[in-house]
Design a protein around this motif. Structure first.
Motif, short mmCIF file in Angstrom:
data_model
loop_
_atom_site.label_atom_id
_atom_site.label_comp_id
_atom_site.label_asym_id
_atom_site.label_seq_id
_atom_site.Cartn_x
_atom_site.Cartn_y
_atom_site.Cartn_z
N ASP A 107 34.38 51.94 80.71
CA ASP A 107 33.15 51.17 80.99
C ASP A 107 32.84 50.23 79.83
O ASP A 107 32.46 49.07 80.04
N GLN A 108 33.00 50.71 78.59
CA GLN A 108 32.71 49.86 77.44
C GLN A 108 33.75 48.75 77.31
O GLN A 108 33.41 47.61 76.96
N ARG A 110 35.27 47.36 79.76
CA ARG A 110 34.91 46.37 80.80
C ARG A 110 33.77 45.47 80.34
O ARG A 110 33.74 44.28 80.67
N ARG A 111 32.83 46.01 79.57
CA ARG A 111 31.73 45.20 79.06
C ARG A 111 32.20 44.26 77.95
O ARG A 111 31.89 43.06 77.96
N GLU A 112 32.94 44.81 76.99
CA GLU A 112 33.32 44.02 75.82
C GLU A 112 34.42 43.01 76.12
O GLU A 112 34.53 41.99 75.43
N SER A 114 34.84 41.52 79.25
CA SER A 114 34.45 41.23 80.63
C SER A 114 35.33 40.16 81.26
O SER A 114 35.57 40.18 82.48
N TYR A 115 35.85 39.23 80.45
CA TYR A 115 36.68 38.16 80.99
C TYR A 115 37.99 38.69 81.58
O TYR A 115 38.58 38.06 82.46
N SER A 118 36.92 39.78 85.19
CA SER A 118 36.16 38.83 85.98
C SER A 118 36.84 38.56 87.33
O SER A 118 38.07 38.58 87.44
N LYS A 121 39.29 34.81 86.98
CA LYS A 121 39.91 34.96 85.66
C LYS A 121 40.41 33.63 85.12
O LYS A 121 40.98 32.82 85.84
#
Length: 254
Positions: A107-108, A110-112, A114-115, A118, A121
């Motif tokens: 999850d982290q 995916r946040r950090e 995020s690109y 996406s 892409k």
């Protein structure tokens, strides 16, 4: 099985920016430590545990030509920040790279990053397949991996056992259930940050005590801070069967 220590340093690495201590000024290559990571080859499978900020240089220095998967111990940046540099493996292997981790780790990421995930892409971003670790053992291209739950202060972290080789970093507590998973391991890697007490890492004395409790034939310490002292001096003081790891150290297991 072949294990290469890609990095054996703490979150700042060694030498530390702006530090003039004897360790940071040392010319001994064993006192120069990238952020903690290993590369493991077994049964034709090439795996890296953690992609810290030094991942690119670690891959170049170790001459790693193929990467089948990345396994994450936890979500701290000194263990994840280099994920973008898996792109050359995407290009050369023409495949997504599986990345394994606990839910909070993925999850982290995916946040950090995020690109990477996406819907639209940017061309050339890393291509990954995020796989949550839910089984014990889980498998990487048929290679069985046993996750070893430990605590990094209050943060759940995973160590990993590959056959008779066990790898634990960023821990200051190993529960009894995890100690049972380590029984019979022949080579143990354990974190030993420094001699002074620390809120989330084993000290040198605590690591020695834990190594004796686990009872592996050989134990190596990693995730080492400059405050631990010079490699040669500290290594000489350790009990038989326990040694400091260093960047570039290679182990071969039958």
């Amino acid at each position: 099985m072949k294990v290469t220590f890609l990095g054996t340093g703490t979150s700042q690495g060694v030498p530390v920016i702006g530090c003039d201590c004897q360790v940071c000024k040392s010319l001994d290559f064993r006192n120069k430590r990238f952020r903690t990571s290993i590369h493991l080859e077994a049964n034709g499978v090439s795996v890296v545990v953690d992609t810290g900020p030094d991942f690119r240089m670690q891959m170049l220095r170790a001459g790693v030509k193929r990467l089948d998967a990345v396994i994450y111990t936890h979500e701290h940046k000194d263990h994840t920040a280099g994920l973008d540099d898996i792109r050359p493996f995407n290009f050369s292997q023409k495949m997504d790279i599986p990345i394994f981790g606990q839910k909070q780790v993925l999850d982290q990421i995916r946040r950090e990053f995020s690109y990477i995930f996406s819907d639209k892409k940017y061309p050339g971003v890393p291509q990954v397949q995020a796989i949550e670790i839910t089984e014990n053992p889980f498998r990487v291209d048929g290679l069985p991996v046993i996750p070893i739950p430990v605590l990094h202060y209050k943060l759940p972290v995973l160590g990993f056992r590959f056959g008779d080789f066990s790898y634990i970093t960023d821990a200051n507590f190993i529960p009894d259930e995890s100690l049972k998973l380590l029984e019979g391991t022949e080579i143990l890697v354990l974190n030993a940050l420094q001699k002074e007490s620390h809120i989330s890492h084993f000290t040198l004395d605590e690591a020695v005590h834990m190594a004796r409790k686990i009872g592996a034939k050989q134990t190596y310490f990693t995730h080492i801070a400059h405050r631990l002292g010079l490699h040669e001096q500290v290594d000489r003081e350790l009990p038989a069967g326990i040694a400091l790891a260093y960047d570039g150290l290679e182990l071969t297991l039958e």
